[in-house]
Design an enzyme around this catalytic site. Structure first.
Site, mmCIF file in Angstrom:
data_model
loop_
_atom_site.group_PDB
_atom_site.id
_atom_site.type_symbol
_atom_site.label_atom_id
_atom_site.label_comp_id
_atom_site.label_asym_id
_atom_site.label_seq_id
_atom_site.Cartn_x
_atom_site.Cartn_y
_atom_site.Cartn_z
ATOM 1 N N SER A 31 0.976 -1.382 -0.219
ATOM 2 C CA SER A 31 -0.025 -0.009 -0.170
ATOM 3 C C SER A 31 0.858 1.277 0.005
ATOM 4 O O SER A 31 0.258 2.179 -0.389
ATOM 5 C CB SER A 31 -1.097 0.006 1.038
ATOM 6 O OG SER A 31 -0.077 -0.074 2.328
ATOM 7 N N ASP A 85 10.399 -0.134 -2.854
ATOM 8 C CA ASP A 85 9.466 -1.253 -2.344
ATOM 9 C C ASP A 85 9.089 -0.989 -1.014
ATOM 10 O O ASP A 85 9.895 -0.133 -0.428
ATOM 11 C CB ASP A 85 10.113 -2.546 -2.458
ATOM 12 C CG ASP A 85 9.271 -3.838 -2.451
ATOM 13 O OD1 ASP A 85 8.005 -3.529 -1.946
ATOM 14 O OD2 ASP A 85 9.336 -4.989 -2.777
ATOM 15 N N ASP A 88 7.856 -4.454 5.862
ATOM 16 C CA ASP A 88 7.068 -4.743 7.172
ATOM 17 C C ASP A 88 7.750 -4.157 8.580
ATOM 18 O O ASP A 88 6.993 -3.760 9.350
ATOM 19 C CB ASP A 88 6.532 -6.287 7.305
ATOM 20 C CG ASP A 88 5.805 -6.524 5.953
ATOM 21 O OD1 ASP A 88 4.624 -5.624 5.764
ATOM 22 O OD2 ASP A 88 5.877 -7.339 5.126
ATOM 23 N N LYS A 98 9.907 -8.780 4.924
ATOM 24 C CA LYS A 98 8.817 -8.328 3.839
ATOM 25 C C LYS A 98 8.149 -9.461 3.550
ATOM 26 O O LYS A 98 8.418 -10.585 4.078
ATOM 27 C CB LYS A 98 9.590 -7.920 2.500
ATOM 28 C CG LYS A 98 10.336 -6.439 2.688
ATOM 29 C CD LYS A 98 11.000 -6.174 1.224
ATOM 30 C CE LYS A 98 10.189 -6.150 0.004
ATOM 31 N NZ LYS A 98 8.636 -5.705 0.358
ATOM 32 N N GLY A 99 7.007 -9.313 2.927
ATOM 33 C CA GLY A 99 6.199 -10.553 2.476
ATOM 34 C C GLY A 99 4.859 -10.332 3.071
ATOM 35 O O GLY A 99 3.966 -11.178 2.877
ATOM 36 N N GLY A 100 4.633 -9.253 3.849
ATOM 37 C CA GLY A 100 3.131 -9.065 4.281
ATOM 38 C C GLY A 100 2.170 -9.122 3.433
ATOM 39 O O GLY A 100 0.898 -9.517 3.742
ATOM 40 N N GLY A 101 2.625 -8.759 2.196
ATOM 41 C CA GLY A 101 1.390 -8.701 1.218
ATOM 42 C C GLY A 101 1.592 -10.025 0.293
ATOM 43 O O GLY A 101 0.966 -10.241 -0.783
ATOM 44 N N GLU A 107 9.616 -10.088 -4.818
ATOM 45 C CA GLU A 107 10.216 -8.763 -4.602
ATOM 46 C C GLU A 107 11.670 -9.122 -4.451
ATOM 47 O O GLU A 107 12.650 -8.199 -4.854
ATOM 48 C CB GLU A 107 9.759 -8.433 -3.281
ATOM 49 C CG GLU A 107 8.323 -8.057 -3.264
ATOM 50 C CD GLU A 107 7.614 -7.628 -2.101
ATOM 51 O OE1 GLU A 107 6.706 -6.880 -2.095
ATOM 52 O OE2 GLU A 107 8.010 -8.254 -1.034
HETATM 53 C C1 5RP Z 1 4.515 -7.100 0.167
HETATM 54 C C2 5RP Z 1 5.611 -6.541 1.139
HETATM 55 C C3 5RP Z 1 5.109 -5.052 1.321
HETATM 56 O O1 5RP Z 1 6.072 -4.219 0.822
HETATM 57 C C4 5RP Z 1 5.178 -4.816 2.820
HETATM 58 O O2 5RP Z 1 4.073 -5.926 3.350
HETATM 59 C C5 5RP Z 1 4.616 -3.503 3.056
HETATM 60 O O3 5RP Z 1 3.620 -3.278 2.611
HETATM 61 P P1 5RP Z 1 2.711 -1.980 2.967
HETATM 62 O O4 5RP Z 1 3.244 -0.706 2.482
HETATM 63 O O5 5RP Z 1 1.260 -2.015 2.456
HETATM 64 O O6 5RP Z 1 2.710 -1.768 4.771
HETATM 65 O O7 5RP Z 1 6.692 -6.659 1.513
HETATM 66 O O8 5RP Z 1 4.929 -8.628 0.009
#
Ligand code: 5RP
Length: 256
Positions: A31, A85, A88, A98-101, A107
């Site tokens: 986001s 990028d 998290d 990373k990897g929350g999404g 990535e």
């Molecule tokens: C996706 C990620 C995102 O970059 C991470 O989760 C941060 O997301 P956001 O900007 O929505 O907090 O690693 O895999």
């Protein structure tokens, strides 16, 4: 737009200053970096910016197409100039979770091809020690419960305990793997990555003292496709606060 959203927007837009015409740019997922993608699209349309983007997920690919960023496959290009990028978590050594999404594998592939990595974030992502945000690990579905057992062992050998949950589709919440019998094959509510894999979220708490050793050990498990620890990759962080956006540069990084 609420404050959290405004901070994401500020960081996402500010980081676009590292992009100029002629560059090949990795486009992250999430986001915060979505604001970067939108701003790059605006600069292409209004300022004649000429770039080629490489998206790190299907979601980012769709957004980039919507805002008019020309895209290419990573393999068509001889490396990228920069990837922007989200993250998290980040620690004082610029190591990331990373990897929350759910896009960690693509990535990391894209980040490894980039001459520099810029992270866009707000203060909620800044930590002393990694792990309060559950560490995402992408694993292949085959014998996933055995891979989960191996991961549990590796984590505990590195002083990181805690539950491991199989990521489910966001609307359904996490499935805790107490019996490790969760019916992945039956699919249903399981979150499936762009690569057809599943994700384990490891609730270690802030106990990850040696992210480099932990990443290496986890990658040693055959069923692990990728680990959400990004070590020695990030060169700068555009960190948004209500007082403005600060640029943190890694002292020995590629943008120092
Ligand atoms: C996706 C990620 C995102 O970059 C991470 O989760 C941060 O997301 P956001 O900007 O929505 O907090 O690693 O895999």
């Amino acid at each position: 737009m609420d404050t959290a959203e405004a901070l994401k927007r500020a960081a996402g837009i500010a980081a676009c200053e590292v992009v100029s015409s002629g560059m090949k740019v990795g486009l992250g997922t999430g986001s915060t970096v979505a604001f970067t993608v939108i701003e790059l699209g605006r600069r292409i349309a209004e300022e004649g910016l000429e770039i080629i983007g490489v998206p790190t997920s299907i979601a980012t690919e769709k957004l980039a197409q919507e805002v008019g960023i020309p895209l290419a496959e990573l393999g068509e290009l001889a490396g990228l100039d920069v990837v922007i990028d989200g993250a998290d978590e980040f620690n004082p050594e610029f190591q990331l979770i990373k990897g929350g999404g759910g896009a960690l594998l693509r990535e990391k592939i894209v980040a490894q091809s980039a001459a520099a990595m810029v992270v866009v974030a707000d203060g909620s992502k800044e930590v002393k020690k990694l792990g309060a945000f559950p560490l995402p690990i992408e694993i292949i579905p085959f014998s996933w419960s055995e891979t989960t057992r191996q991961i549990k062992t590796v984590l505990s050998e590195h002083g990181c305990g805690g539950e491991i949950s199989l990521r489910r589709r966001p609307e359904l919440g996490d499935a805790v793997l107490d019996g490790i019998d969760f019916p992945v094959a039956k699919g249903g509510g399981v979150f499936v990555t762009d690569n057809g894999n599943v994700i384990l979220d490891c609730h270690t708490g802030a106990t990850i003292s040696d992210p480099v050793a932990l990443e290496r050990a986890l990658l040693n498990c055959a069923g692990v496709a990728q680990v959400g620890l990004f070590n020695n990759m990030c060169d700068a962080i555009y960190l948004a606060a209500e007082s403005g956006v600060r640029i943190l540069k890694k002292p020995d990084g590629r943008l120092a």
